[in-house]
Structure formats: C-alpha cells, structure tokens
Design a protein around this motif. Structure first.
Motif, PDB file in Angstrom:
ATOM      1  N   MET A  67       0.909  -1.522   0.021  1.00  8.09           N
ATOM      2  CA  MET A  67      -0.167  -0.295  -0.028  1.00  8.09           C
ATOM      3  C   MET A  67       1.170   1.486   0.065  1.00  8.09           C
ATOM      4  N   SER A  68       1.960   1.222   1.168  1.00  8.98           N
ATOM      5  CA  SER A  68       2.786   2.365   0.674  1.00  8.98           C
ATOM      6  C   SER A  68       3.799   2.663   0.219  1.00  8.98           C
ATOM      7  N   LEU A  69       4.277   1.229  -1.346  1.00  8.65           N
ATOM      8  CA  LEU A  69       4.743   1.490  -2.112  1.00  8.65           C
ATOM      9  C   LEU A  69       3.809   2.936  -3.226  1.00  8.65           C
ATOM     10  N   LEU A  70       2.677   1.590  -3.307  1.00  7.23           N
ATOM     11  CA  LEU A  70       1.598   2.039  -4.818  1.00  7.23           C
ATOM     12  C   LEU A  70       1.503   3.981  -4.191  1.00  7.23           C
TER      13      LEU A  70
ATOM     14  N   ALA B 214     -11.257   1.255   0.746  1.00  2.85           N
ATOM     15  CA  ALA B 214     -11.533   2.556   0.245  1.00  2.85           C
ATOM     16  C   ALA B 214     -10.598   3.638   0.323  1.00  2.85           C
ATOM     17  N   LEU B 215     -10.076   2.935  -1.236  1.00  2.00           N
ATOM     18  CA  LEU B 215      -9.084   4.019  -1.700  1.00  2.00           C
ATOM     19  C   LEU B 215      -9.444   5.219  -2.152  1.00  2.00           C
ATOM     20  N   PRO B 216      -8.941   6.133  -3.030  1.00  3.30           N
ATOM     21  CA  PRO B 216      -9.032   6.619  -4.149  1.00  3.30           C
ATOM     22  C   PRO B 216      -8.214   6.458  -5.549  1.00  3.30           C
ATOM     23  N   ASP B 217      -9.339   6.685  -6.345  1.00  6.83           N
ATOM     24  CA  ASP B 217      -9.278   6.289  -7.986  1.00  6.83           C
ATOM     25  C   ASP B 217      -7.875   6.944  -8.337  1.00  6.83           C
ATOM     26  N   TYR B 218      -6.828   5.290  -8.658  1.00  2.91           N
ATOM     27  CA  TYR B 218      -5.290   6.004  -9.156  1.00  2.91           C
ATOM     28  C   TYR B 218      -5.374   7.099 -10.459  1.00  2.91           C
ATOM     29  N   GLN B 219      -6.350   7.200 -10.861  1.00  8.41           N
ATOM     30  CA  GLN B 219      -6.047   7.902 -11.805  1.00  8.41           C
ATOM     31  C   GLN B 219      -6.172   9.276 -11.787  1.00  8.41           C
ATOM     32  N   LYS B 220      -7.070  10.189 -10.777  1.00  7.32           N
ATOM     33  CA  LYS B 220      -8.225  10.566 -10.460  1.00  7.32           C
ATOM     34  C   LYS B 220      -6.972  11.359  -9.540  1.00  7.32           C
TER      35      LYS B 220
ATOM     36  N   ILE C 192      -2.159  -8.152  -3.302  1.00  5.83           N
ATOM     37  CA  ILE C 192      -2.282  -6.713  -4.121  1.00  5.83           C
ATOM     38  C   ILE C 192      -2.970  -6.494  -5.313  1.00  5.83           C
ATOM     39  N   LYS C 193      -3.207  -7.360  -5.769  1.00  7.53           N
ATOM     40  CA  LYS C 193      -4.812  -7.711  -6.408  1.00  7.53           C
ATOM     41  C   LYS C 193      -5.626  -7.132  -6.219  1.00  7.53           C
ATOM     42  N   GLY C 194      -6.203  -6.804  -4.503  1.00  7.93           N
ATOM     43  CA  GLY C 194      -6.879  -6.411  -4.275  1.00  7.93           C
ATOM     44  C   GLY C 194      -6.402  -4.224  -3.565  1.00  7.93           C
ATOM     45  N   LEU C 195      -5.478  -4.643  -3.429  1.00  8.74           N
ATOM     46  CA  LEU C 195      -5.364  -3.041  -3.740  1.00  8.74           C
ATOM     47  C   LEU C 195      -5.728  -2.379  -4.672  1.00  8.74           C
ATOM     48  N   GLY C 196      -4.602  -3.286  -5.777  1.00 10.73           N
ATOM     49  CA  GLY C 196      -5.067  -2.669  -7.403  1.00 10.73           C
ATOM     50  C   GLY C 196      -6.966  -2.619  -7.746  1.00 10.73           C
ATOM     51  N   ARG C 197      -7.253  -3.222  -7.319  1.00  8.98           N
ATOM     52  CA  ARG C 197      -8.952  -3.231  -7.582  1.00  8.98           C
ATOM     53  C   ARG C 197      -9.975  -2.446  -6.741  1.00  8.98           C
ATOM     54  N   ALA C 198      -8.778  -2.291  -5.476  1.00 11.12           N
ATOM     55  CA  ALA C 198     -10.356  -1.277  -4.422  1.00 11.12           C
ATOM     56  C   ALA C 198      -9.463   0.760  -4.961  1.00 11.12           C
ATOM     57  N   ALA C 199      -8.646   0.714  -6.320  1.00 17.74           N
ATOM     58  CA  ALA C 199      -7.801   1.880  -6.536  1.00 17.74           C
ATOM     59  C   ALA C 199      -8.124   2.007  -7.961  1.00 17.74           C
ATOM     60  N   GLY C 200      -9.429   1.334  -8.656  1.00 16.45           N
ATOM     61  CA  GLY C 200      -9.857   1.580  -9.672  1.00 16.45           C
ATOM     62  C   GLY C 200      -8.679   1.141 -10.644  1.00 16.45           C
TER      63      GLY C 200
ATOM     64  N   LEU D 166      -1.027  -4.622 -21.322  1.00 18.16           N
ATOM     65  CA  LEU D 166      -1.682  -3.912 -20.615  1.00 18.16           C
ATOM     66  C   LEU D 166      -0.954  -2.246 -20.408  1.00 18.16           C
ATOM     67  N   LEU D 167       0.873  -2.498 -20.931  1.00 15.47           N
ATOM     68  CA  LEU D 167       1.094  -1.334 -21.168  1.00 15.47           C
ATOM     69  C   LEU D 167       0.967  -0.275 -22.628  1.00 15.47           C
ATOM     70  N   GLU D 168      -0.152  -0.824 -23.359  1.00 17.40           N
ATOM     71  CA  GLU D 168      -0.451  -0.536 -24.726  1.00 17.40           C
ATOM     72  C   GLU D 168      -1.180   0.414 -24.205  1.00 17.40           C
ATOM     73  N   LYS D 169      -2.657   0.768 -23.263  1.00 13.72           N
ATOM     74  CA  LYS D 169      -3.439   1.030 -22.419  1.00 13.72           C
ATOM     75  C   LYS D 169      -3.075   1.865 -21.327  1.00 13.72           C
ATOM     76  N   ASN D 170      -1.960   1.768 -20.249  1.00 11.26           N
ATOM     77  CA  ASN D 170      -1.908   2.107 -19.126  1.00 11.26           C
ATOM     78  C   ASN D 170      -0.233   2.934 -19.271  1.00 11.26           C
ATOM     79  N   ASP D 171      -0.563   3.772 -18.534  1.00 14.60           N
ATOM     80  CA  ASP D 171       0.465   4.561 -18.382  1.00 14.60           C
ATOM     81  C   ASP D 171       1.508   4.214 -16.490  1.00 14.60           C
ATOM     82  N   PHE D 172       0.926   3.563 -15.913  1.00 14.83           N
ATOM     83  CA  PHE D 172       1.663   3.032 -14.870  1.00 14.83           C
ATOM     84  C   PHE D 172       1.317   1.218 -14.253  1.00 14.83           C
ATOM     85  N   LEU D 173       2.395   0.534 -14.484  1.00 11.18           N
ATOM     86  CA  LEU D 173       2.528  -0.637 -14.430  1.00 11.18           C
ATOM     87  C   LEU D 173       2.981  -1.481 -13.104  1.00 11.18           C
ATOM     88  N   TYR D 174       2.327  -1.936 -12.426  1.00 10.97           N
ATOM     89  CA  TYR D 174       2.856  -2.181 -11.015  1.00 10.97           C
ATOM     90  C   TYR D 174       3.289  -3.814 -11.316  1.00 10.97           C
TER      91      TYR D 174
END
Ligand SMILES: [Zn+2]
Length: 401
Positions: free
Chosen positions: A63-66, A225-231, A246-254, A281-289
C-alpha cells in the motif's frame, strides 16, 4: 502526454548477510546483470515502506509503495482480499480473513500446528467451507468462500461492535505457540466464540479427509476505500500479480488487474505469461505495478538456494524481457521489494527497503556496481514515509518529459 512508469516488486527480496554465502546477501549472491546495469545508471536509496508502529505485512508495505498512506487507508487484511474478490460489502460490515488451519487441540493448552491446514487443495478447501457454510448458523455472520485454506467471514454491523478492536494473531505468526491469548479474545465476543468452537466441533464430526480441524478469523476491518488511482495520481494504472492481497489493492484503487492463469506466486510461476500480460497492459496504461511473490516464499521457508534462484529469475525472466518496453516507451523504471524477508528470520522485518530508479531520459551514473542492500544504503537517500516515493518519482518524471 504522461510518461509511463514500470514498478517491479520482488516480494521479500531484501535480506541480511549470510555466513553460508561468505557474508553476502541473496541479492548479492544472485546473478543479476539487468539490475546491476541499471544500478550503474540509476538512483539508489532506501524507503521506509512499513510505517513505524505498524505490522510488517505485505498488505501495508505494498500500500505504501503504491503511494497510499497505510495509517490513513489500511483497515485490515480481510477487506483487501474482499476487494480482490470484488465482494460487495456495506460500510458497517466487518470483514475477516478466515483460515482453515490445524491445531493440536482447540483449547488454551493447544498450539497452532499449521496456518494452512497442510496447504489443502482447492477442492478440499471448497468441500470443507461449503459444509461449514451449511451447518454453522451464527447470527449476523456470513462465510464467503475463497480458495484452498483462505476464506472470508463477514460480520453484519460488526464495525459497531467490540470485535472491531480485537487484536487477533494471524495464524502464521502462531506456529507452535499456545492459543490461550487469542482464545481469551475470541471469548469476549459471543459471535466469535460460537464460530470458532462450533467450527472445531463440526470439523471433527464431519467426513473430513484433511488435517484441518479449526477455523481462525483474523485481520478484520471495515471495507477498504482507496482513492481512484487515475484521479489521485494522474496515472492510469494496472497490476500484474498472482497474489490476492496485491490484486485487491489495485482493484480497490480502480486499476486494471487481470487474473493470469499460470501465475502461482511460487518459483514455478509462468514468467512468460506475466511479461505478455504486462506488455498488453502497457499499451493502454501509464503505470504498471508488477509483483513477484517467490523470493518472499523462499525467505519464509529459509531456503537460501531457492531464494537466490528466485532473484535470478526475477532479473532474467521478468526484468530482462520488460526492459525492452522501458526503452521502447522511454518509461521510468523502479525496482525494489516491499519488505525484507531475511533467511535467518523466516519472517518480515521493519527495515527500510532498497530501491533503484532508472530514467532512460536522464541516466545518472551512480557509480554503483550492483543493486544490493549495501549499495542502496551507501547512496545515503532515505524516503520516509515510504508512500512519498512514487508520487515523488511521478513529479520527477514530469519535469523531464
Ligand atoms: Zn511481501
């Protein structure tokens, strides 16, 4: 246009110098040409991924590293796994992780023998949890089936009760330890004590071919409840991992978080499938974890040879192929681990973690000959709190676009 950033996490990779390796760490002993080359061209440092006073869990560290402050957002392990499963929950639900485990006897004199019930199969886990769902009737408690020994328990309106504050030990931290302290805590709640004692009785009396003889609820909290990553960060993000936490953290942040068949979280994981998914995923995203679990597993079992091999594969089979994408997109590249899982401890520690950042548009000639705990320490850069690391690098990259 936003410049892409790839963040590679080798879970629990950091370690201490080992006698068996003539004073080297597994990171130093492993053959890692990709990390070592980037170390000479990048910025090294340490990052406090586990805030002082918090548990050294992978959930908190990742969570910190994200980029999210765990002191603000972390509610428990159960809620993150619920987010991974896409489970719809009410705000007043208290979500527990529910383990199927093995104890010597379910009493204060008993000890925890195995937090995973002997790593039961998916099939056995499904069979047992279905029986428990049918027979365990406790007001306001709902079992939500997961996989193998890992399941969830939802307590309706539980955030309003005393259970919210019960500090229950994770069963993997109780191996060969007495259950007395935790049973006294379960006893404070009628619902929980009913659940654990009835659970043990039912598992004893049912047709049960496994070593599982107890249920253990822990890691409870209100829905994550995590903020939406992109916003929040301005980066459209995606996660590649085999692990629910790890998947849960990502999904919670949209973020986009695909399930990858063949990604096992072990040394034998399908590296090629992870790389292919990452490229897509890199084709459509700016950040990959991208997260690799195996080094942590080897740290927990104390297997030096496997840990070195897990780090070697991280370098050869993940970094090697994906550095082409880093160069292709002129993307930022961050490499590190979420926490240390030292061989001698066989568990996580609170030490700051080494990281390496490489920007192809601004190579840094650090002079470091390799990426290791020692070279990261020698760089004399400590990011504290750890959730500042990623936002800081996002800013830094904007300045050189
Ligand atoms: Zn971890």
């Amino acid at each position: 246009m936003t410049r892409k950033l790839l963040f590679f996490i080798a879970d629990g990779m950091g370690d201490y110098p080992l006698q068996e390796l003539e004073g080297r760490t597994p990171m130093e002993a492993a053959e890692t040409p990709n990390m070592d080359r980037l170390a000479s061209l990048g910025t090294l440092g340490l990052c406090r991924s586990i805030p002082r006073g918090m548990d050294a869990g992978s959930d908190i560290a990742n969570m910190s590293l994200l980029g999210f402050n765990p002191a603000k957002y972390h509610t428990g392990r159960g809620p993150i796994e619920a987010a991974a499963q896409g489970l719809a929950c009410e705000n007043t639900d208290l979500i527990y992780r529910l383990n199927l485990c093995t104890v010597s006897e379910f009493s204060a004199q008993g000890v925890m023998l195995d937090h995973s019930g002997g790593h039961i199969s998916g099939e056995d886990g499904a069979f047992l949890i279905q029986r428990l769902q049918e027979k365990l009737r406790i007001d306001g408690m709902v079992i939500s089936p997961g996989f193998q020994y890992r399941h969830l328990l939802i307590q309706k309106d539980g955030t309003l009760g005393l259970e919210n504050d019960l500090d229950i030990s994770p069963p993997h931290d109780l191996i060969n330890k007495h259950l007395d302290r935790d049973l006294a805590r379960f006893d404070r709640s009628r619902s929980l004590s009913n659940l654990v004692y009835q659970g043990a009785r039912l598992l004893r009396d049912m047709d049960n071919p496994t070593r599982v003889n107890a249920v253990w609820p822990w890691g409870q909290g209100k829905p994550l409840a995590l903020p939406d990553y992109q916003k929040h960060f301005g980066y459209r993000g995606a996660v590649v991992s085999a692990v629910d936490l790890i998947k849960g953290l990502g999904r919670a942040a949209g973020m986009t978080v695909p399930d990858i068949p063949g990604a096992t979280g072990l040394l034998n994981t399908d590296y090629q499938a992870k790389c292919e998914t990452a490229r897509e995923l890199l084709e459509k995203n700016d950040f990959l974890y991208l997260h690799l679990e195996a080094p942590d597993e080897c740290g927990h079992t104390g297997n030096i040879k496997d840990k070195i091999e897990a780090i070697r594969r991280f370098d050869h089979l993940i970094l090697g192929p994906l550095l082409e994408s880093v160069e292709k997109y002129r993307a930022g590249c961050l490499i590190g681990c979420d926490h240390l899982t030292p061989i001698v401890k066989q568990t996580h520690t609170h030490d700051p973690v080494p990281f390496l950042f490489y920007d192809p548009l601004r190579p840094n000639r650090s002079g470091a000959s390799e990426f290791s705990e020692q070279t990261a320490k020698e760089a004399s850069l400590l990011i504290d709190p750890g959730h500042d690391l990623l936002p800081c690098l996002f800013q830094k990259m904007k300045a050189v676009s």
